[in-house]
Design a protein around this motif. Structure first.
Motif, PDB file in Angstrom:
ATOM      1  N   VAL A  97      48.302  15.054   1.347  1.00 48.38           N
ATOM      2  CA  VAL A  97      48.979  15.008   0.055  1.00 48.38           C
ATOM      3  C   VAL A  97      48.159  14.115  -0.880  1.00 48.38           C
ATOM      4  N   GLY A  98      47.904  14.587  -2.061  1.00 49.74           N
ATOM      5  CA  GLY A  98      47.088  13.839  -3.003  1.00 49.74           C
ATOM      6  C   GLY A  98      45.628  14.235  -2.930  1.00 49.74           C
ATOM      7  N   GLY A  99      45.254  14.901  -1.856  1.00 45.84           N
ATOM      8  CA  GLY A  99      43.911  15.447  -1.732  1.00 45.84           C
ATOM      9  C   GLY A  99      42.818  14.437  -1.435  1.00 45.84           C
ATOM     10  N   VAL A 100      41.619  14.948  -1.457  1.00 43.44           N
ATOM     11  CA  VAL A 100      40.412  14.169  -1.212  1.00 43.44           C
ATOM     12  C   VAL A 100      39.562  14.311  -2.466  1.00 43.44           C
ATOM     13  N   GLU A 101      39.275  13.209  -3.089  1.00 43.89           N
ATOM     14  CA  GLU A 101      38.515  13.230  -4.340  1.00 43.89           C
ATOM     15  C   GLU A 101      37.063  12.824  -4.077  1.00 43.89           C
ATOM     16  N   ALA A 102      36.140  13.697  -4.443  1.00 45.40           N
ATOM     17  CA  ALA A 102      34.720  13.387  -4.296  1.00 45.40           C
ATOM     18  C   ALA A 102      34.276  12.514  -5.469  1.00 45.40           C
TER      19      ALA A 102
END
Length: 190
Positions: A97-102
């Motif tokens: 949840v909220g993802g993975v930010e590069a």
């Protein structure tokens, strides 16, 4: 809470991000670990950390090369970069949840440190370890005004560490890991 007797080939003490990832890796290898945490899974310092998956191990490339040789330094930095990328890929597959930010992170120098950072960049470039030198204008745009030099490193990621921990614990549980919060470990006699 862990009670009674349990049999396991792998006991993991602590329920933070690294240990939940270790438990998940054990399940992928066919093991069924038990994880015990004195408080709540994912609620310790790992759950409150910045959630950074950095592609750089911390010591400079030049320090690692001086201590262990150029080949070992290349291997360390390559493995660290792959580890960050692989961890981000796994967390994406687990749909954290909220993802993975590069993002690309910066290594900066302040007045008087520019030459050391230039040597670090040159050593990385000569060894084929990715980094990009920033022009003074780019440094000023990307950093605080006090920074006088910088190099950009790629393949860094940010995640919500608590949610990442819980996603790994849930995936590990589905594969047979057992997690026990509120189960402090005490030194005892076996």
């Amino acid at each position: 809470m862990l009670r009674g007797e349990h049999d396991t080939a792998v006991l993991i003490v602590g329920g933070g991000l690294t240990r939940c990832a270790t438990a998940y890796a054990c399940t992928v290898a066919g093991l069924k670990p038990i994880v015990v945490e004195g408080h709540r899974i994912g609620q310790g310092s790992a759950g409150r950390s910045a959630g950074l998956l950095l592609a750089d191990p911390g010591p400079t490339f030049r320090e690692v090369a001086a201590a262990h040789g150029l080949r070992a330094a290349r291997q360390v930095f390559g493995a660290w970069e792959r580890g960050a990328s692989d961890a981000a890929g796994l967390l994406r597959r687990l749909k954290v949840v909220g993802g993975v930010e590069a993002y690309a992170n910066l290594v900066v120098a302040f007045r008087g440190e520019e030459k050391a950072l230039q040597r670090e960049h040159a050593a990385r470039e000569a060894a084929g370890v990715a980094s990009r030198w920033l022009a003074q204008r780019q440094v000023r745009q990307a950093t605080a005004p006090e920074a006088t030099a910088a190099m950009r490193l790629h393949d860094g990621f940010a995640v919500d560490p608590y949610r990442a921990c819980m996603a790994l614990a849930s995936a590990g549980t589905r594969r047979g890991a057992r997690f026990f919060g509120r189960s402090p470990v005490r030194k005892g006699v076996a």
